[in-house]
Write a protein that holds these residues in place. Structure first.
Motif, short mmCIF file in Angstrom:
data_model
loop_
_atom_site.label_atom_id
_atom_site.label_comp_id
_atom_site.label_asym_id
_atom_site.label_seq_id
_atom_site.Cartn_x
_atom_site.Cartn_y
_atom_site.Cartn_z
N SER A 1 0.83 -1.21 0.00
CA SER A 1 0.00 0.00 0.00
C SER A 1 0.86 1.26 0.00
N ASN A 2 1.96 1.23 0.76
CA ASN A 2 2.89 2.37 0.77
C ASN A 2 3.52 2.58 -0.59
N ILE A 3 3.94 1.50 -1.21
CA ILE A 3 4.54 1.59 -2.55
C ILE A 3 3.52 2.13 -3.55
N ALA A 4 2.31 1.60 -3.48
CA ALA A 4 1.25 2.01 -4.41
C ALA A 4 0.92 3.50 -4.24
N ASN A 5 0.89 3.97 -3.00
CA ASN A 5 0.59 5.38 -2.76
C ASN A 5 1.65 6.28 -3.37
N THR A 6 2.91 5.89 -3.23
CA THR A 6 4.01 6.68 -3.80
C THR A 6 3.89 6.76 -5.31
N GLN A 7 3.43 5.67 -5.92
CA GLN A 7 3.35 5.62 -7.38
C GLN A 7 1.98 6.06 -7.92
N GLY A 8 1.10 6.44 -7.04
CA GLY A 8 -0.19 6.96 -7.47
C GLY A 8 -1.17 5.92 -7.97
N LEU A 9 -1.00 4.66 -7.52
CA LEU A 9 -1.91 3.60 -7.94
C LEU A 9 -3.21 3.65 -7.13
N LYS A 10 -4.32 3.41 -7.79
CA LYS A 10 -5.62 3.38 -7.11
C LYS A 10 -6.27 2.02 -7.31
N TYR A 11 -6.95 1.55 -6.26
CA TYR A 11 -7.60 0.24 -6.37
C TYR A 11 -8.99 0.34 -6.97
N ILE A 12 -9.51 1.58 -7.09
CA ILE A 12 -10.80 1.81 -7.75
C ILE A 12 -10.69 3.03 -8.65
N ASN A 13 -11.17 2.90 -9.87
CA ASN A 13 -11.31 4.05 -10.75
C ASN A 13 -12.67 4.67 -10.44
N THR A 14 -12.67 5.81 -9.73
CA THR A 14 -13.92 6.37 -9.26
C THR A 14 -14.72 7.06 -10.38
N ASP A 15 -14.14 7.19 -11.56
CA ASP A 15 -14.90 7.73 -12.69
C ASP A 15 -15.80 6.64 -13.29
N THR A 16 -15.24 5.42 -13.35
CA THR A 16 -16.01 4.30 -13.92
C THR A 16 -16.56 3.37 -12.85
N MET A 17 -16.10 3.56 -11.59
CA MET A 17 -16.45 2.71 -10.45
C MET A 17 -16.10 1.25 -10.75
N LYS A 18 -14.89 1.05 -11.27
CA LYS A 18 -14.37 -0.28 -11.54
C LYS A 18 -13.15 -0.54 -10.65
N VAL A 19 -13.08 -1.73 -10.07
CA VAL A 19 -11.92 -2.13 -9.27
C VAL A 19 -10.76 -2.39 -10.22
N THR A 20 -9.60 -1.83 -9.90
CA THR A 20 -8.46 -1.87 -10.83
C THR A 20 -7.22 -2.44 -10.15
N LEU A 21 -7.31 -3.65 -9.65
CA LEU A 21 -6.17 -4.28 -8.97
C LEU A 21 -5.42 -5.29 -9.85
N ASN A 22 -6.11 -5.85 -10.80
CA ASN A 22 -5.50 -6.89 -11.63
C ASN A 22 -4.76 -6.26 -12.82
N THR A 23 -3.73 -5.45 -12.49
CA THR A 23 -2.95 -4.76 -13.52
C THR A 23 -1.47 -5.07 -13.33
N ASP A 24 -0.67 -4.80 -14.34
CA ASP A 24 0.78 -5.05 -14.25
C ASP A 24 1.41 -4.23 -13.13
N SER A 25 0.97 -2.97 -12.96
CA SER A 25 1.55 -2.10 -11.93
C SER A 25 1.29 -2.65 -10.53
N TRP A 26 0.04 -3.10 -10.29
CA TRP A 26 -0.27 -3.67 -8.98
C TRP A 26 0.46 -5.00 -8.76
N LYS A 27 0.58 -5.80 -9.80
CA LYS A 27 1.30 -7.08 -9.67
C LYS A 27 2.76 -6.83 -9.30
N GLN A 28 3.38 -5.86 -9.97
CA GLN A 28 4.79 -5.54 -9.67
C GLN A 28 4.92 -4.99 -8.25
#
Length: 491
Positions: free
Chosen positions: A216-243
């Protein structure tokens, strides 16, 4: 003898008359008392942080505090749209001074609801040159090129390190602008042998750091979000989150990161509390923390018997490798502005000038309580550490949007964290891969989110219908009363 006493009496009387005449001519007019209504989250905290010091400086200005805590008190089921609720609060209470976060500051200034400060600064030749330049840039940017508020303090993190441990193990000390990958790679260079009561850790936090917390700390530094609040879609299954999760898992598996979750401090004396903080006890090479750690380190020296101090260092970071000049861990939560058309604008400006001035900053700089000072020239070091480290990076406020988080239904969060904890633990136990865990989290969490959104919409629709029915009934009663010429009391 009688003549001498008479002469002395006349001299004294004449002197008194002359003195009284001079006093009456030179006496300044009493300063007129003015009132000031300030919007703040809590009255007692306001006077502790700002009000008492200002009262000593300007005793002729009486302050009334209107607390924004009432927004939550009046909405026990939660605030659906805080931005709207805040605007209604300002309209209802009519404060002269408003205390805002960056989102509210941007919105109210764009709507013409804040007074411009540039002309007041120019009129009074108020010094803003020594205020953190990045803060002034953000405030002007959010104000559409103009300044509508000032913030006496801000909050920011840095990478703190134990220079003695780096010297002992012959490892190069950290540098400004380190990424999380560099921090964790450096942490792995420290030995991992020894028992949990004596060994050294390369990196960690005050209470240990789980794999999910590190990710979570790493993700916050890199600006990753677990939900796209414009589309209201969960966005965890991505290359950035996997890394991100793979980086966290590798670090935890290496043994270099303090991860003794079960040993977190549960209560005790202040000495026991400080002894539980491994970085303060000299057993952790690096940590990422806020400026308050400097005060805690100073207090630990007084609280812990036979405390062994060490050479403390700090560098700017962590940073996003894609944007190494900024930090998403810098926040401005106390922006003070003047409500447009305030009848007490002059008194409001006196207050804002004072709490953003050098005299106020000098008092606050003694303790490092309440965040970092926006006035950079007041205190250059604290307990031997150069404070310039906190002013090197520019704020990146792309994650600092409360209105985005307000879109997420409260009912979603509890279920989401249950799914998250279950799947991440399976990955940590090597019963699932990171990819499989994130795929499951995204799938299940999306179903929970869709359901929560649907239920919230239905609840809102029911409430709106109920309110409309009540309004309609009230309107009919009033009209009926008017027709009959009588006075109708609507309960």
């Amino acid at each position: 003898m009688k003549g001498k006493w008479l002469h002395k009496g006349l001299v004294v009387l004449l002197a008194s008359v002359v003195l009284a005449g001079c006093t009456s001519q030179s006496a300044p007019e009493a300063e007129q008392t003015s009132s000031l209504k300030v919007m703040f989250m809590d009255e007692s905290y306001f006077f502790q942080e700002y009000g008492d010091l200002f009262a000593m400086e300007k005793p002729n200005i009486e302050i009334e505090v209107v607390s924004t805590n009432s927004i939550y008190r009046d909405n026990p089921d939660g605030v659906e749209d805080y931005s709207k609720a805040l605007e209604e609060f300002v309209e209802r209470e009519q404060p002269d001074v408003v205390m805002l976060d960056t989102d509210s500051y941007e919105k109210l200034s764009s709507e013409g609801k804040l007074a411009e400060l540039d002309t007041l600064i120019e009129r009074d030749q108020y010094d803003i040159e020594s205020i953190y330049p990045a803060l002034m840039e953000i405030l002007k940017e959010k104000g559409g090129g103009k300044l509508y508020g000032l913030s006496p303090t801000f909050y920011g993190n840095a990478i703190f390190y134990n220079a003695d441990l780096f010297a002992k193990y012959g490892i190069e000390v950290p540098h400004d602008g380190m990424t999380w990958q560099e921090i964790l790679d450096t942490a792995r260079r420290f030995p991992t042998d020894g028992d949990k009561d004596t060994r050294v850790y390369g990196f960690g936090a005050n209470y240990g750091m789980t794999m999910d917390e590190l990710a979570s700390n790493i993700a916050n530094t890199q600006g990753l979000k677990y939900i796209n609040t414009d589309t209201m879609k969960v966005t965890l299954n991505t290359d950035s989150w996997k890394q991100t999760y793979k980086m966290a898992m590798d670090a935890i598996d290496s043994g270099a990161v303090y991860n003794l979750d079960e040993d977190r401090f549960q209560g005790g004396t202040m000495e026991e509390y400080y002894k539980s903080q491994l970085f303060m006890m000299g057993r952790m090479a690096m940590t990422v923390d806020g400026s308050y750690i400097l005060r805690n380190l100073k207090e630990a020296q007084d609280q812990v018997k036979d405390y062994q101090p060490f050479q403390l260092g700090a560098v700017a970071g962590p940073v996003d490798p894609a944007d190494p000049e900024t930090s998403r861990s810098i926040f401005f939560n106390d922006i003070f502005g003047i409500r447009a058309n305030s009848p007490n604008a002059d008194a409001a400006w006196e207050f804002i000038k004072f709490i953003n001035g050098e005299k106020f900053a000098k008092v606050k700089s003694r303790t490092m309580d309440g965040g970092l000072l926006s006035r950079m020239n007041v205190r250059k070091e604290f307990n031997g550490l150069n404070l310039d480290v906190f002013y090197k990076l520019k704020p990146n406020l792309s994650n600092d949007r409360n209105e985005d988080y307000n879109k997420i239904p409260e009912a979603f969060n509890m279920e989401y964290y249950g799914i998250m904890n279950r799947e991440i633990q399976l990955a940590q136990d090597k019963k699932k891969s990171i990819e499989e865990a994130l795929q499951t989290i995204e799938s299940e969490a999306q179903a929970v989110l869709d359901k929560a959104i649907k239920e919230e919409a239905a609840k809102k629709g029911a409430n709106d219908s109920s309110s409309a029915g009540e309004d309609g009934g009230a309107s009919t009663s009033v009209e009926s009363g008017a027709e009959s010429g009588g006075v109708t009391v609507v309960e």
